[in-house]
Design an enzyme around this catalytic site. Structure first.
Site, PDB file in Angstrom:
ATOM      1  N   CYS A   2       0.757  -1.192  -0.112  1.00  0.00           N
ATOM      2  CA  CYS A   2      -0.059   0.068  -0.003  1.00  0.00           C
ATOM      3  C   CYS A   2       0.998   1.284   0.063  1.00  0.00           C
ATOM      4  O   CYS A   2       0.313   2.273  -0.123  1.00  0.00           O
ATOM      5  CB  CYS A   2      -0.927   0.012   1.370  1.00  0.00           C
ATOM      6  N   ASN A   3       2.209   1.076   0.264  1.00  0.00           N
ATOM      7  CA  ASN A   3       3.029   2.525   0.391  1.00  0.00           C
ATOM      8  C   ASN A   3       4.255   2.261  -0.641  1.00  0.00           C
ATOM      9  O   ASN A   3       5.010   3.130  -0.588  1.00  0.00           O
ATOM     10  CB  ASN A   3       3.396   2.471   1.864  1.00  0.00           C
ATOM     11  N   ARG A   4       4.409   1.189  -1.384  1.00  0.00           N
ATOM     12  CA  ARG A   4       5.640   1.034  -2.241  1.00  0.00           C
ATOM     13  C   ARG A   4       5.144   0.041  -3.347  1.00  0.00           C
ATOM     14  O   ARG A   4       4.495  -0.712  -3.227  1.00  0.00           O
ATOM     15  CB  ARG A   4       6.824   1.005  -1.424  1.00  0.00           C
ATOM     16  N   SER A  10       8.958   2.086   6.301  1.00  0.00           N
ATOM     17  CA  SER A  10       7.450   2.079   6.213  1.00  0.00           C
ATOM     18  C   SER A  10       6.686   3.643   6.615  1.00  0.00           C
ATOM     19  O   SER A  10       7.413   4.520   7.256  1.00  0.00           O
ATOM     20  CB  SER A  10       6.898   1.155   7.067  1.00  0.00           C
ATOM     21  N   GLU A  46       6.432  -1.245  11.452  1.00  0.00           N
ATOM     22  CA  GLU A  46       5.031  -1.988  11.275  1.00  0.00           C
ATOM     23  C   GLU A  46       5.238  -3.366  10.798  1.00  0.00           C
ATOM     24  O   GLU A  46       6.470  -3.519   9.894  1.00  0.00           O
ATOM     25  CB  GLU A  46       4.078  -1.162  10.129  1.00  0.00           C
ATOM     26  N   GLY A  47       4.643  -4.246  11.238  1.00  0.00           N
ATOM     27  CA  GLY A  47       5.095  -5.691  11.067  1.00  0.00           C
ATOM     28  C   GLY A  47       4.388  -6.294   9.550  1.00  0.00           C
ATOM     29  O   GLY A  47       5.008  -7.394   9.326  1.00  0.00           O
ATOM     30  N   GLU A  48       3.489  -5.758   8.960  1.00  0.00           N
ATOM     31  CA  GLU A  48       2.808  -6.524   7.900  1.00  0.00           C
ATOM     32  C   GLU A  48       4.047  -6.554   6.752  1.00  0.00           C
ATOM     33  O   GLU A  48       3.844  -7.353   5.844  1.00  0.00           O
ATOM     34  CB  GLU A  48       1.791  -5.542   7.393  1.00  0.00           C
ATOM     35  N   GLN A  99       5.027  -9.338   3.533  1.00  0.00           N
ATOM     36  CA  GLN A  99       4.505  -9.012   2.241  1.00  0.00           C
ATOM     37  C   GLN A  99       5.711  -9.089   1.203  1.00  0.00           C
ATOM     38  O   GLN A  99       5.687  -9.539   0.084  1.00  0.00           O
ATOM     39  CB  GLN A  99       3.927  -7.210   1.971  1.00  0.00           C
ATOM     40  N   THR A 123     -11.563  -9.745   3.221  1.00  0.00           N
ATOM     41  CA  THR A 123     -11.524 -10.914   4.085  1.00  0.00           C
ATOM     42  C   THR A 123     -10.063 -11.427   4.259  1.00  0.00           C
ATOM     43  O   THR A 123      -9.709 -12.534   4.692  1.00  0.00           O
ATOM     44  CB  THR A 123     -12.370 -12.111   3.758  1.00  0.00           C
TER      45      THR A 123
END
Length: 454
Positions: free
Chosen positions: A53-55, A117, A122-124, A128, A198
């Site tokens: 979502c950011n890169r 990030s 942040e862990g996500e 990814q 979901t």
């Protein structure tokens, strides 16, 4: 040679990142295909695309022949990205930053550890990055060096997480967005929530909502997975026919789906208000999707406030200085180790050449000794032992000099002592025009601005 083309929240607008995130899973295949059609191009060993979502980042493993610039491959990759996303090649050249050589490892390790990030730590992102490699494996576009790079990135991110305070409070983009929503929510227990999506972000969003006391949560899935997700998480699913009315009646909508079109817009909420028995007078919509899940036109409706990724990034907290410094030290050390191993491997052709030279001489002497009689093979054993002793110090020095970046000293020694002239890929790259890229791409003026740290 490793190359990274990078666009992130630090150097690009979210509109561009949104466009680049479309069909990222197939991007690596297209890049490889585009490169194969390039006449006389160096061999592209592999490509891995990381899109979050950011890169948006493309990692390439290029086997550049002696004296050959990597720019044709870089521009072929840009053309492939342009063809896949509809973003013009000119815009991409102005927006993408170039990292190459030793800087690629440190860049990816920092990204995977969450140091680049929106919410530091942040862990996500680690997951990814890992899934990006898995997608490349499935598509058949990875390479041994990219495998080593991405696996080491995963190991480094775990080390940062375990040894520093980065992310220790469980901060993430999801939790930051809910923190920003605190001022709009008087009582989480009384707040009705609709979760759209979901996937992994949906699970993290639901957990974060429950941590705050939210109990009235329903889920809708554009792909029809709501019932299964609801059963697994003990919440109620929303059918497609009821989506508009439910969306218009809840206090909070959180979207985090991978749908490539808007799933919530002003028309949907307007229709829902007409159909709902008790439409909400005041709504907050949190859009965590990229591409955007929510059309910005919802903010034009009375009583609706939109909190999207661009807004969230503006309010991202400052880095925790000590933890971040410690994390970057770990990342730097891991990158140096990665480079040292690569540099040692770069001398492999010269090491093989020396061993071949010595053992050819050894075999000749053994054959001569046997022709004169060596029934107990003692002369052969002594000669083999002597060869091993003589090779020990050169082998040790090859590793030491490679780690210090002094491969040429070892190569010069081979030439001076044994007349062996061996040019490694690393030595060849020192002669070509790659260093000019590090100081500014020679093609296109200011385009392809190089990035030392994303």
């Amino acid at each position: 040679m490793l190359i990274c083309l990078s666009a992130s929240h630090k150097n690009s607008h979210f509109d561009l990142l949104e466009q680049l995130s479309v069909d990222a899973a197939a991007m690596g295949e297209r890049i490889v295909s585009e490169h194969r059609a390039l006449p006389g191009a160096p061999t592209l060993q592999g490509a891995v695309v990381v899109a979050t979502c950011n890169r948006f980042e493309t990692y390439l493993d290029l086997d550049a022949p002696f004296g050959r610039s990597p720019l044709p491959t870089v521009f072929a990759a840009i053309d492939a990205v342009s063809a896949s996303t509809g973003v013009s090649s000119e815009i991409l050249r102005d927006s993408l930053q170039l990292v190459h050589g030793n800087g690629v490892a440190e860049h990816l390790f920092a990204v995977s550890a969450g140091l680049e990030s929106v919410v530091v730590g942040e862990g996500e992102i680690a997951g990814q990055v890992r899934r990006s490699l898995e997608q490349a494996r499935t598509a058949g576009t990875t390479s041994p060096e990219l495998e080593r790079l991405f696996q080491r990135a995963s190991q480094t991110s775990r080390g940062v997480k375990n040894r520093t305070g980065i992310g220790s409070a469980g901060r993430s983009l999801v939790r930051l967005s809910l923190e920003l929503a605190e001022s709009r929510v008087s009582d989480w227990a009384e707040t009705s929530v609709l979760l759209v999506g979901t996937g992994r972000y949906a699970g993290a969003s639901l957990a974060a909502l429950r941590d705050r006391g939210a109990a009235n949560v329903r889920v809708y899935s554009p792909s029809g997975r709501a019932a299964r997700f609801a059963a697994n998480h003990d919440i109620l699913p929303v059918a497609h026919a009821d989506f508009a009315s439910v969306a218009a009646s809840v206090d909070l909508i959180v979207t985090c789906t991978t749908a490539e079109t808007h799933v919530v817009d002003a028309a949907l909420l307007t229709a829902g208000r007409d159909a709902a028995a008790a439409p909400s007078a005041r709504q907050l919509v949190i859009d965590l999707g990229l591409p955007r899940n929510v059309d910005p036109d919802v903010a034009e409706l009375a009583g609706v406030e939109l909190l999207d990724l661009e807004t969230i990034s503006i309010h991202a907290p400052l880095e925790e200085l000590n933890a971040t410094q410690e994390a970057r030290a770990i990342v730097g050390k891991a990158a140096r180790t990665f480079t040292e191993v690569a540099e040692e491997q770069s001398l492999a052709p010269a090491v093989v050449a020396l061993r071949t030279h010595v053992f050819d001489l050894l075999d000749a002497e053994i054959a001569r000794a046997q022709s004169k009689g060596d029934p107990d093979r003692r002369i052969e054993q002594s000669l083999r032992h002597l060869a091993g002793v003589l090779l020990h110090t050169p082998m040790v020095r090859s590793r030491e000099l490679a780690r210090d970046g002094e491969q040429q000293a070892w190569l010069d020694g081979l030439d001076a002592l044994f007349g062996l002239k061996v040019e490694t890929p690393a030595a060849a790259r020192a002669r070509d025009d790659i260093p000019r890229i590090a100081g500014g791409c020679p093609v296109g003026g200011d385009r392809m601005r190089p990035a030392a740290n994303d």
